[in-house]
Enzyme design. Structure first.
Site, mmCIF file in Angstrom:
data_model
loop_
_atom_site.group_PDB
_atom_site.id
_atom_site.type_symbol
_atom_site.label_atom_id
_atom_site.label_comp_id
_atom_site.label_asym_id
_atom_site.label_seq_id
_atom_site.Cartn_x
_atom_site.Cartn_y
_atom_site.Cartn_z
ATOM 1 N NE ARG A 1 28.013 -8.268 -8.997
ATOM 2 C CZ ARG A 1 27.762 -9.313 -9.377
ATOM 3 N NH1 ARG A 1 27.221 -9.950 -10.683
ATOM 4 N NH2 ARG A 1 28.545 -11.010 -8.998
ATOM 5 C CD GLU B 1 28.334 -4.673 -7.045
ATOM 6 O OE1 GLU B 1 29.710 -5.159 -7.683
ATOM 7 O OE2 GLU B 1 28.139 -5.053 -6.545
ATOM 8 C CB SER C 1 32.485 -6.553 -4.875
ATOM 9 O OG SER C 1 32.829 -7.492 -4.683
HETATM 10 C C1 LIG Z 1 28.984 -7.651 2.437
HETATM 11 C C2 LIG Z 1 28.627 -7.503 1.418
HETATM 12 C C3 LIG Z 1 28.200 -7.944 -0.129
HETATM 13 C C4 LIG Z 1 28.086 -8.239 -1.021
HETATM 14 N N1 LIG Z 1 27.459 -9.225 -1.798
HETATM 15 C C5 LIG Z 1 27.449 -9.409 -3.239
HETATM 16 C C6 LIG Z 1 27.019 -10.080 -4.402
HETATM 17 O O1 LIG Z 1 27.770 -11.228 -3.509
HETATM 18 N N2 LIG Z 1 26.481 -10.113 -5.117
HETATM 19 C C7 LIG Z 1 25.665 -8.936 -5.324
HETATM 20 O O2 LIG Z 1 24.952 -9.052 -6.468
HETATM 21 N N3 LIG Z 1 25.749 -7.921 -4.512
HETATM 22 C C8 LIG Z 1 26.370 -7.616 -3.591
HETATM 23 N N4 LIG Z 1 26.773 -6.602 -2.448
HETATM 24 C C9 LIG Z 1 25.132 -5.928 -2.792
HETATM 25 C C10 LIG Z 1 24.499 -5.954 -2.031
HETATM 26 O O3 LIG Z 1 24.021 -6.544 -1.548
HETATM 27 C C11 LIG Z 1 22.905 -6.004 -3.080
HETATM 28 O O4 LIG Z 1 23.083 -5.150 -4.270
HETATM 29 C C12 LIG Z 1 21.437 -5.718 -2.858
HETATM 30 O O5 LIG Z 1 20.787 -6.055 -3.485
HETATM 31 C C13 LIG Z 1 21.570 -4.353 -1.740
HETATM 32 O O6 LIG Z 1 20.180 -3.985 -1.334
HETATM 33 P P1 LIG Z 1 19.813 -3.140 -0.402
HETATM 34 O O7 LIG Z 1 17.849 -3.723 0.369
HETATM 35 O O8 LIG Z 1 20.863 -3.301 0.231
HETATM 36 O O9 LIG Z 1 19.599 -1.796 -1.544
HETATM 37 P P2 LIG Z 1 19.919 -0.509 -0.929
HETATM 38 O O10 LIG Z 1 21.147 -1.040 -0.963
HETATM 39 O O11 LIG Z 1 19.368 -0.052 0.338
HETATM 40 O O12 LIG Z 1 19.820 0.460 -2.795
HETATM 41 C C14 LIG Z 1 20.419 0.120 -3.790
HETATM 42 C C15 LIG Z 1 19.873 0.406 -4.982
HETATM 43 O O13 LIG Z 1 18.928 -0.114 -4.974
HETATM 44 C C16 LIG Z 1 17.533 0.758 -5.465
HETATM 45 N N5 LIG Z 1 16.524 -0.145 -4.431
HETATM 46 C C17 LIG Z 1 16.295 -0.721 -3.216
HETATM 47 N N6 LIG Z 1 15.426 -1.258 -3.252
HETATM 48 C C18 LIG Z 1 14.287 -0.931 -4.524
HETATM 49 C C19 LIG Z 1 12.791 -0.685 -4.308
HETATM 50 N N7 LIG Z 1 12.177 -1.612 -3.748
HETATM 51 N N8 LIG Z 1 12.563 0.174 -5.679
HETATM 52 C C20 LIG Z 1 13.396 0.293 -6.601
HETATM 53 N N9 LIG Z 1 14.946 1.021 -6.530
HETATM 54 C C21 LIG Z 1 15.356 0.075 -4.564
HETATM 55 C C22 LIG Z 1 18.102 1.615 -4.418
HETATM 56 O O14 LIG Z 1 17.499 2.842 -4.710
HETATM 57 C C23 LIG Z 1 19.382 1.628 -4.328
HETATM 58 O O15 LIG Z 1 20.366 2.612 -5.606
HETATM 59 C C24 LIG Z 1 27.267 -7.107 -1.256
HETATM 60 C C25 LIG Z 1 26.942 -6.309 0.003
HETATM 61 C C26 LIG Z 1 27.711 -6.397 0.699
HETATM 62 C C27 LIG Z 1 27.871 -5.446 2.373
#
Ligand SMILES: Cc1cc2nc3c(=O)[nH]c(=O)nc-3n(C[C@H](O)[C@H](O)[C@H](O)COP(=O)(O)OP(=O)(O)OC[C@H]3O[C@@H](n4cnc5c(N)ncnc54)[C@H](O)[C@@H]3O)c2cc1C
Length: 339
Positions: free
Chosen positions: A164, A332, A237
């Site tokens: 992660r 996380e 998580s």
């Molecule tokens: C119900 C649920 C289940 C989940 N299960 C998992 C799992 O099994 N495994 C796992 O690893 N994660 C999991 N996650 C966490 C999440 O889904 C991931 O981390 C996902 O990749 C976040 O994507 P996002 O577009 O929502 O990013 P955001 O939440 O919008 O951003 C997260 C971070 O990434 C940065 N960021 C976003 N886009 C970019 C970009 N294009 N360039 C540079 N930086 C960027 C942001 O600045 C921020 O710091 C879960 C979340 C939820 C709500």
């Protein structure tokens, strides 16, 4: 691509925390992004990138420019008998990408099914689930440097992926905007079935149909176990599984014989969910927040909690786990604005 001043972000984070962006801009193409980063009026403003907001704690309003790169497109770069090299744009919703690749006959992402978010965020914390991480499939990441708009490509080694974790999250947060991700996928499947409930699938033949079955199984387990943020706001998580050394693991095992842990490089990964559940946090409510009734590791917002409430509860839990087990939990989700 018109920047919107004082824009609400409540609907752009899955914990539904209240916050505003000083300037919000949703850009659909790379030239638009380059133009935005070069605009004189934003030259000295802080820059924050957002995706779907599914891994965020918005602790306050975000100053300066908040950029949502909605770039779309999935294109094949190389294609042979066994493998295909694919470039996926940052704004592609991750789970739709997984479905699309299987529809095309490309295997490798099925264990990462139903993870919320956009593709551009996937390398940020090296998304992982059911024994597979993005890093296992990734070739390189295309980025724009936020300070000057320079376009660069970072190899997998340069991304410094960990559990992660990546260069984007820990080494230079806020320095790059990820525009696209390049992955290698298989035409002759090689399945990963050793992890937890996937073992119940037995010895599946290495075929594309089996990969589709893995996706179905992963989706079913996730729907059963995890609250849907659209119904109950959450960020997945809330804590990472802590890694401890062998001596520390031995001590914990003696005190807690039913401890859930897995050997990893350099020690043992402790199931953070087990720590929280054993400490009685599962189903606990604290004001507008709580730890989910079926999934102790998932913090849920029942109403109008703020980012400060979320951080306060997280600290309470960390202190409790430290006192009971002597183990340090690490959050996380990413806390914004960065301090
Ligand atoms: C119900 C649920 C289940 C989940 N299960 C998992 C799992 O099994 N495994 C796992 O690893 N994660 C999991 N996650 C966490 C999440 O889904 C991931 O981390 C996902 O990749 C976040 O994507 P996002 O577009 O929502 O990013 P955001 O939440 O919008 O951003 C997260 C971070 O990434 C940065 N960021 C976003 N886009 C970019 C970009 N294009 N360039 C540079 N930086 C960027 C942001 O600045 C921020 O710091 C879960 C979340 C939820 C709500």
């Amino acid at each position: 691509m018109k920047p919107v001043p004082d824009a609400p972000l409540d609907a752009m984070n899955t914990l539904r925390l209240p916050a505003r962006a000083e300037w919000l801009v949703q850009a659909d193409t790379e030239p638009e992004l380059a133009q935005l980063l070069a605009e004189p009026r934003f030259r000295d403003e802080p820059r924050t990138v957002l995706g779907e907001g599914s891994n965020l704690v918005l602790a306050d309003d975000l100053p300066g420019l908040v950029i949502r790169p909605r770039l779309r497109g999935i294109r094949v770069l190389d294609d042979d008998e066994h493998q295909v090299r694919v470039e996926i744009a940052a704004g592609e919703p991750w789970d739709a990408v997984v479905q699309h690749t299987l529809d095309q006959g490309w295997q490798g992402l099925e264990n990462l099914s139903l993870i919320p978010g956009w593709t551009g965020a996937a390398p940020y914390q090296n998304i992982g689930a059911y024994g597979v991480e993005l890093a296992d499939r990734l070739e390189s990441v295309r980025v724009l440097r936020l300070a000057d708009g320079a376009a660069l490509e970072l190899s997998r080694a340069e991304c410094r992926f960990g559990y992660r974790d990546s260069v984007f999250k820990s080494v230079c947060p806020g320095e790059y905007l990820i525009t696209a991700v390049r992955v290698w996928l298989n035409k002759t499947p090689s399945l990963v079935l050793h992890y937890g409930p996937l073992r119940e699938l037995g010895a599946l033949p290495a075929t594309l149909d089996s990969a589709r079955r893995v996706r179905e199984r992963v989706c079913a387990i996730r729907r059963e176990r995890l609250p849907d943020p659209a119904e109950l706001p959450n960020a997945g998580s809330f804590f990472k599984n802590p890694v401890v050394g062998a001596a520390e693991h031995e001590r914990l095992k003696q005190d807690w014989p039913d401890l859930i842990s897995f050997p990893v490089d350099g020690g043992y990964k402790i199931a953070a969910g087990w720590l929280l559940e054993t400490a009685g946090w599962k189903g606990q409510r604290w004001g507008e927040l709580g730890m989910h009734e079926h999934q102790a590791l998932v913090m849920v917002n029942y109403g109008r909690a703020t980012g400060a409430d979320v951080l306060a509860l997280a600290e309470r839990i960390r202190a409790d786990i430290r006192a009971r087990f002597g183990v340090e939990l690490e959050r996380e989700p990413v806390v914004l604005p960065r301090r």
